[in-house]
Design an enzyme around this catalytic site. Structure first.
Site, PDB file in Angstrom:
ATOM      1  N   ARG A 384      30.617  58.684  15.657  1.00  0.00           N
ATOM      2  CA  ARG A 384      29.714  57.538  15.682  1.00  0.00           C
ATOM      3  C   ARG A 384      28.676  57.693  16.795  1.00  0.00           C
ATOM      4  O   ARG A 384      28.557  58.774  17.400  1.00  0.00           O
ATOM      5  CB  ARG A 384      30.502  56.241  15.816  1.00  0.00           C
ATOM      6  CG  ARG A 384      31.149  56.028  17.157  1.00  0.00           C
ATOM      7  CD  ARG A 384      31.883  54.695  17.212  1.00  0.00           C
ATOM      8  NE  ARG A 384      32.573  54.516  18.466  1.00  0.00           N
ATOM      9  CZ  ARG A 384      33.765  53.944  18.597  1.00  0.00           C
ATOM     10  NH1 ARG A 384      34.411  53.508  17.532  1.00  0.00           N
ATOM     11  NH2 ARG A 384      34.307  53.808  19.788  1.00  0.00           N
ATOM     12  N   GLU A 386      28.422  57.194  19.783  1.00  0.00           N
ATOM     13  CA  GLU A 386      28.856  57.309  21.183  1.00  0.00           C
ATOM     14  C   GLU A 386      29.064  58.774  21.550  1.00  0.00           C
ATOM     15  O   GLU A 386      28.242  59.374  22.194  1.00  0.00           O
ATOM     16  CB  GLU A 386      30.134  56.516  21.417  1.00  0.00           C
ATOM     17  CG  GLU A 386      29.927  55.017  21.277  1.00  0.00           C
ATOM     18  CD  GLU A 386      31.058  54.229  21.884  1.00  0.00           C
ATOM     19  OE1 GLU A 386      31.272  54.327  23.098  1.00  0.00           O
ATOM     20  OE2 GLU A 386      31.733  53.520  21.114  1.00  0.00           O
ATOM     21  N   GLU A 645      41.567  55.419  16.565  1.00  0.00           N
ATOM     22  CA  GLU A 645      41.266  54.606  17.745  1.00  0.00           C
ATOM     23  C   GLU A 645      42.162  53.363  17.790  1.00  0.00           C
ATOM     24  O   GLU A 645      42.645  52.966  18.837  1.00  0.00           O
ATOM     25  CB  GLU A 645      39.796  54.175  17.661  1.00  0.00           C
ATOM     26  CG  GLU A 645      39.318  53.310  18.811  1.00  0.00           C
ATOM     27  CD  GLU A 645      37.813  53.050  18.729  1.00  0.00           C
ATOM     28  OE1 GLU A 645      37.246  53.124  17.624  1.00  0.00           O
ATOM     29  OE2 GLU A 645      37.212  52.771  19.784  1.00  0.00           O
ATOM     30  N   HIS A 666      40.062  59.550  17.618  1.00  0.00           N
ATOM     31  CA  HIS A 666      40.072  59.139  19.021  1.00  0.00           C
ATOM     32  C   HIS A 666      41.381  59.627  19.610  1.00  0.00           C
ATOM     33  O   HIS A 666      42.441  59.240  19.154  1.00  0.00           O
ATOM     34  CB  HIS A 666      40.061  57.610  19.059  1.00  0.00           C
ATOM     35  CG  HIS A 666      38.884  57.008  19.712  1.00  0.00           C
ATOM     36  ND1 HIS A 666      37.628  57.074  19.183  1.00  0.00           N
ATOM     37  CD2 HIS A 666      38.770  56.277  20.856  1.00  0.00           C
ATOM     38  CE1 HIS A 666      36.783  56.408  19.968  1.00  0.00           C
ATOM     39  NE2 HIS A 666      37.456  55.927  21.005  1.00  0.00           N
TER      40      HIS A 666
HETATM   41  C1  BGC Z   1      35.033  54.005  23.443  1.00  0.00           C
HETATM   42  C2  BGC Z   1      36.350  54.073  24.119  1.00  0.00           C
HETATM   43  C3  BGC Z   1      36.095  53.747  25.542  1.00  0.00           C
HETATM   44  C4  BGC Z   1      35.681  52.305  25.532  1.00  0.00           C
HETATM   45  C5  BGC Z   1      35.586  51.615  26.825  1.00  0.00           C
HETATM   46  C6  BGC Z   1      34.592  52.607  23.487  1.00  0.00           C
HETATM   47  O1  BGC Z   1      33.450  52.340  22.813  1.00  0.00           O
HETATM   48  O2  BGC Z   1      35.062  54.533  22.169  1.00  0.00           O
HETATM   49  O3  BGC Z   1      37.193  55.038  23.786  1.00  0.00           O
HETATM   50  O4  BGC Z   1      37.080  54.049  26.428  1.00  0.00           O
HETATM   51  O5  BGC Z   1      34.528  52.119  24.773  1.00  0.00           O
HETATM   52  O6  BGC Z   1      36.483  50.683  26.784  1.00  0.00           O
END
Ligand code: BGC
Length: 765
Positions: A384, A386, A645, A666
């Site tokens: 995604r 991130e 996740e 994840h």
């Molecule tokens: C990520 C997590 C990260 C978190 C912070 C998310 O968007 O995917 O794995 O640790 O943000 O809490």
């Protein structure tokens, strides 16, 4: 080192099109060795005499660019002939791709404004002992490449229908005859004069002038991490039409990488592909969870047979939807596609197998999750918008990572970036490289202490501690100076027990109190500073006092534990005065929850350790072997090929947990594999002899498994520990490359290195 080259970029913007820089040269003198030294503001692919130089994908890699930019060196001696042409294409990569998911910090946004810069030099060493350099400067040319668009998140567009660019033999490329080096001009030019319209290549785009600019110089560093390379290939396991009438390829495994196309087509025909991780409840293609990442591949064909794979992007995917294909989607055959897996080139060190196929699948999923998220930086997810080096995720997974693969060099490089990005006040960013530039959260920032310590324990190399100690101490100072209470960490903004199942409605944060988590990690990180100082023969008294003050404050302030994660932290970090009692409380909570866990990112990695170390081994196994939601095996029963996740990324009815925060790759919950190595198989190193110089092996079997076997390649040799049910006994087979302490059913045995068999009565745990 002194560069004999200047940063160059196209003199005029090419928009989204990736520039191709080129230089021809000939050599009269006998060359003993030639080395290409190269980096870019973006990612580069270098081709010398039509052969790709090196196998590094997405070079020069991802670092904290404001402080550190890697360059690579390649021995190109065998590539050279009399007439040569070096062509380097530069894509946006991590340096310049916009980040759609989170607002980048103003500083990072400034970095992203950089031009498509290239810095390269060839060093020639001649047989006669002399040397010369050919570096990027105004004598290079550039032109539009066939890569019309390429970004990390959105994918790539490649136009193969464009005429082929000039070759080394054509006169349009600037010629070079090696001469003794004269330093590249340090001045910045706005326009190159080396090219006139008469020698421009009209094939693809006009040959354009380059200009020199003041690119990074102090921040250039040699390659530190593991290079990212193509690691394996997968073939389609099925091509099918979904209920929505779309044609989809299933590769059978979620990976990070890309597909390679093989097809025969007419000039100008197009291939358009979308990537997805899972199918929706109706069996349709779905990638709504990629959020802002378009993740598309667009290829414009040339005439005849051709192959193509992207140059400067990658995707996290299992499914590929055919949006467009010559002859229509139904013309697609398995032979048209191969999936290529990329990740950092790490050697596999650990393996676990057991008698339960679902558990074996979980172990495989964890390893695939690590491969998919270890692409130069340990990321949260690969698909995604991130794909960031979230510190919390790395911190919870680092031990598992170091058991599955040799990650010493990988983490050493990432920790260098963490140190480079650390604030002067000690703040550790949520992500490293720190694109976000804000905040400091307990358990996330603690990666500054926990990761170096785990890497030291895994490999026994003190250098990671001496390099990291100042950063570890700065993190402790940050906490001490950003709290409302002495010896507790209160206040601040934290991610809490992220995604804990006891989260209040509408929140991502479990119910565990922020202040308790923050203080627990304050204590733990301080204890690691104490240990690190002692390893380095330094006085630790200041931190010892601080540590005991924090423990004292913790005990006075937190007199009860309200959630599973609160119990886990209080016991695992030895914060409670009676850890056994807290573990008993935890066990009661789990049982009263129907033998199920409620923990999120912070509590989960330590949950089973607390149970198995304080008399609740059977319950630990019950959680591990549980198949219904919530559990590790639930996702396996739902067909997962990587770790999700969320415990319920896909619910029982096939619907999704959420649209906006639902990654299927994840690794955080995959941290359970460390428990299987450390407790089920019982392989542990010790602080007295880190890196498995000193070993304790204490297998803990459970009768719900017939056998389990683990192996680990350590710096001292291969260790193995396994147990098998034989009639009314457990048979243990243990191999240790060093003298070891073996504990079998409460009996402690000191052994020399070698292989051993032991037996113990088969008892219910
Ligand atoms: C990520 C997590 C990260 C978190 C912070 C998310 O968007 O995917 O794995 O640790 O943000 O809490």
């Amino acid at each position: 080192m002194i560069w004999h080259a200047a940063w160059i970029c196209p003199a005029d913007t090419m928009g989204d099109i990736c520039p191709e820089f080129f230089r021809s040269f000939s050599e009269k003198k006998a060359i003993k060795k030639a080395v290409l030294r190269i980096t870019a503001l973006g990612v580069y692919e270098a081709v010398l005499n039509q052969k790709r130089v090196g196998d590094f994908i997405l070079a020069p890699g991802w670092t904290s660019y404001k402080k550190r930019l890697q360059y690579q060196e390649y021995d190109i001696t065998s590539f050279l002939s009399e007439q040569n042409e070096l062509v380097v294409t530069v894509g946006k990569g991590w340096y310049r791709s916009p980040m759609p998911g989170w607002g980048a910090s103003p500083e990072w946004k400034t970095i992203q404004q950089a031009p498509a810069g290239l810095l390269a030099e060839i060093e020639f060493l001649y047989e006669d002992g002399t040397s010369s350099f050919l570096g990027t400067d105004l004598t290079w040319g550039c032109r539009e490449s066939a890569v019309r668009f390429s970004e990390i998140y959105d994918g790539e567009t490649y136009d193969a229908s464009l005429p082929i660019a000039s070759s080394a033999t054509e006169s349009s490329t600037p010629a070079f005859s090696a001469t003794p080096f004269s330093a590249a001009s340090s001045s910045t030019h706005t326009f190159a004069s080396a090219f006139s319209s008469s020698n421009m290549d009209k094939n693809r785009s006009d040959t354009l002038p380059v200009m020199e600019f003041d690119g990074p110089s102090d921040s250039l560093i040699p390659q530190e991490g593991e290079k990212v390379t193509e690691q394996e290939t997968l073939f389609p396991c099925r091509i099918f039409e979904t209920p929505a009438g779309e044609t989809v390829i299933d590769f059978g495994q979620e990976i990070s990488g890309y597909v390679e196309l093989h097809l025969t087509a007419h000039n100008g025909e197009e291939v358009l592909l979308s990537h997805g991780e899972v199918l929706d409840a109706d069996g349709n293609f779905y990638n709504g969870n990629y959020r802002g990442a378009k993740a598309k591949l667009h290829y414009i064909c040339k005439e005849g047979f051709q192959t193509y794979k992207p140059k400067f992007t990658f995707f996290g995917f299992r499914y590929v939807r055919i949006d467009s294909f010559p002859g229509g989607p139904s013309a697609v055959t398995r032979d048209n596609f191969t999936a290529i897996v990329i990740h950092s080139a790490l050697s596999r060190t650990g393996n676990i197998r057991c008698s339960n196929p679902l558990l074996n699948k979980l172990f495989d999923n964890i390893v695939w999750g690590q491969k998919g998220n270890f692409i130069d930086v340990p990321t949260d997810c690969p698909q995604r918008d991130e794909r960031l080096g979230w510190t919390g995720d790395a911190e919870v997974f680092v031990r598992s990572a170091a058991l599955n693969f040799d990650v010493e060099r990988f983490f050493s490089k990432w920790l260098s970036d963490l140190r480079a990005d650390q604030g002067t006040d000690g703040r550790v960013g949520h992500v490293i490289p720190d694109l976000l530039g804000d905040g400091a959260s307990a358990a996330w920032g603690d990666a500054a202490c926990i990761c170096p310590w785990e890497i030291y324990l895994a490999y026994g190399n003190k250098e990671i501690l001496s390099a990291s100690l100042p950063s570890m101490e700065k993190w402790i100072t940050y906490i001490s100076t950003h709290t409302n209470d002495k010896n507790l960490w209160t206040g601040g903004t934290h991610f809490g027990d992220w995604l804990g199942l006891d989260a209040p409605s509408g929140s991502y944060k479990g119910s565990t109190r922020d202040d308790l988590i923050a203080t627990a990690f304050y204590a733990y990180s301080t204890s690691l500073v104490v240990k690190a100082r002692k390893v380095l023969n330094m006085d630790a008294s200041y931190y010892e006092t601080l540590y005991s003050d924090i423990i004292h404050a913790f005990r006075s302030h937190f007199t009860e534990y309200r959630t599973q994660t609160e119990c886990v932290l209080a016991a695992y970090f030895n914060l409670a005065s009676d850890c056994k009692a807290v573990a008993d409380q935890l066990a009661t909570m789990i049982v009263s929850c129907g033998n199920s866990l409620q923990t999120g990112f912070v509590g989960t990695p330590y949950l089973l350790y607390v149970l198995s170390r304080y008399g609740h081994l059977k319950l630990a196994y019950s959680l591990l072997l549980r198949e219904q939601y919530p559990s590790w095996l639930y996702s396996v029963t739902k067909g997962a090929t990587t770790v999700w996740e969320h415990w319920d990324g896909i619910k029982e009815d096939g619907s999704f947990w959420s649209m906006d925060m639902n990654s299927f790759n994840h690794y955080a919950y995959g941290s359970v594999i460390a428990w299987v190595y450390n407790e089920a198989a019982g392989i542990q190193t010790s602080e007295d002899g880190p890196g498995y110089e000193t070993v304790r092996i204490q297998p803990k079997p459970d009768t719900r498994l017939d056998w389990l076997s683990a192996s680990l390649m350590t710096r001292h040799g291969r260790m193995e520990s396994g147990w098998t049910r034989q009639g009314d006994q457990w048979r243990y087979e243990i191999t240790t490359p060093v003298d070891a302490v073996i504990v079998i059913a409460d009996e402690t045995i000191q052994v020399k290195k070698g292989s051993y068999v032991f037996f113990s009565p088969l008892e219910e745990c």
